[in-house]
Design an enzyme around this catalytic site. Structure first.
Site, PDB file in Angstrom:
ATOM      1  N   ASP A  94       0.863  -1.180   0.000  1.00 12.57           N
ATOM      2  CA  ASP A  94       0.000   0.000   0.000  1.00 12.57           C
ATOM      3  C   ASP A  94       0.901   1.231   0.000  1.00 12.57           C
ATOM      4  O   ASP A  94       2.089   1.156   0.350  1.00 12.57           O
ATOM      5  CB  ASP A  94      -0.889  -0.042   1.249  1.00 12.57           C
ATOM      6  N   ASP A 121      -0.391   5.050   0.848  1.00 12.95           N
ATOM      7  CA  ASP A 121      -0.721   6.079   1.844  1.00 12.95           C
ATOM      8  C   ASP A 121      -0.761   5.509   3.257  1.00 12.95           C
ATOM      9  O   ASP A 121      -1.457   4.535   3.537  1.00 12.95           O
ATOM     10  CB  ASP A 121      -2.086   6.697   1.510  1.00 12.95           C
TER      11      ASP A 121
END
Length: 251
Positions: free
Chosen positions: A19, A21
């Protein structure tokens, strides 16, 4: 680092999904700085009080998310600002909306910093020839800008955004497309993320991934079905784990 299921870590991964953010960098500080810049601009140019901005921005965000559900556009700051101005009675004002969006992301990026050890971990993957992919919600345009800003644009074999697949995580399509793009040599896939539902449970259900949750202020460790196989505070710990698994395989 705490390994909750040791049997998941007997060999090095065939591929790693990450991922972006709040996993590779701290989101909240960058967002708060960017939001503060928006409030200062609206107060200076339009004498809009902070309380009115807070109220209408929250309402605008809720309306957009309710309308667009879990899609990349549901995270659009441009749409949030457009609706916020409309709720203030200022109209849509395209020029001001674009100005606010540019101010937001410029300030955001100026205040975003990678977590320690991220680049070193990605270098380790590259040296070991382990393919990696970013799997991230939001639109490709801003996520690509973030990767360029951090100097990470050459580290990944593939990038998949929720704009590309049409749906946010934890929908399985984003994980499945990432594997299709990187075509790993085996089925030992690591998924590294901060969100216990979208990243951890989503990747478990979609592709049977071994999951590692990034923990820092504001992030709670998943539990029950969203309990990760391991959780960690620093990417330096991940590099040590990867090195140990690789050395074990070499002996």
């Amino acid at each position: 680092m705490k390994i909750n299921f040791p049997s998941a870590f007997t060999v090095a991964p065939d591929a790693v999904l990450l991922d972006l953010d709040d996993t590779l960098y701290a989101y909240d500080h960058a967002h708060q700085s960017a939001y503060k810049a928006i409030k200062q601009k609206l107060f200076k140019d339009y004498s809009v009080k902070e309380s009115a901005i807070d109220f209408t921005f929250k309402q605008a965000k809720n309306e957009i998310k309710l309308s667009l559900k879990k899609t990349a556009a549901s995270h659009s700051r441009l749409l949030y600002f457009q609706r916020m101005l409309e709720l203030m009675g200022l109209g849509s004002q395209p020029l001001l909306c674009l100005d606010l969006e540019q101010t937001y992301w410029r300030t955001f990026l100026n205040n975003a910093q990678l977590f320690p050890g991220v680049k070193e971990f990605l270098d380790d993957l590259r040296i070991l020839r382990i393919p990696s992919a970013i799997v991230t919600d939001l639109t490709a345009q801003i996520q690509f800008r973030k990767l360029l800003y951090f100097g990470l644009d050459r580290y990944f074999t593939a990038i998949v955004t929720s704009e590309e697949v049409g749906l946010d995580k934890p929908h399985p399509m984003i994980f499945e497309l990432a594997l299709k793009k990187i075509n790993p040599s085996g089925d030992c896939i690591w998924m590294i993320g901060d969100n216990s539902i979208n990243d951890i449970l989503g990747a478990k259900n979609a592709i049977g991934a071994i999951t590692l949750q990034k923990i820092h202020s504001g992030v709670e460790i998943g539990s029950n079905e969203s309990l990760p196989d391991a959780h960690f505070n620093s990417f330096i710990e991940l590099s040590r784990l990867l090195k140990a698994l690789n050395e074990y395989a070499s002996n």
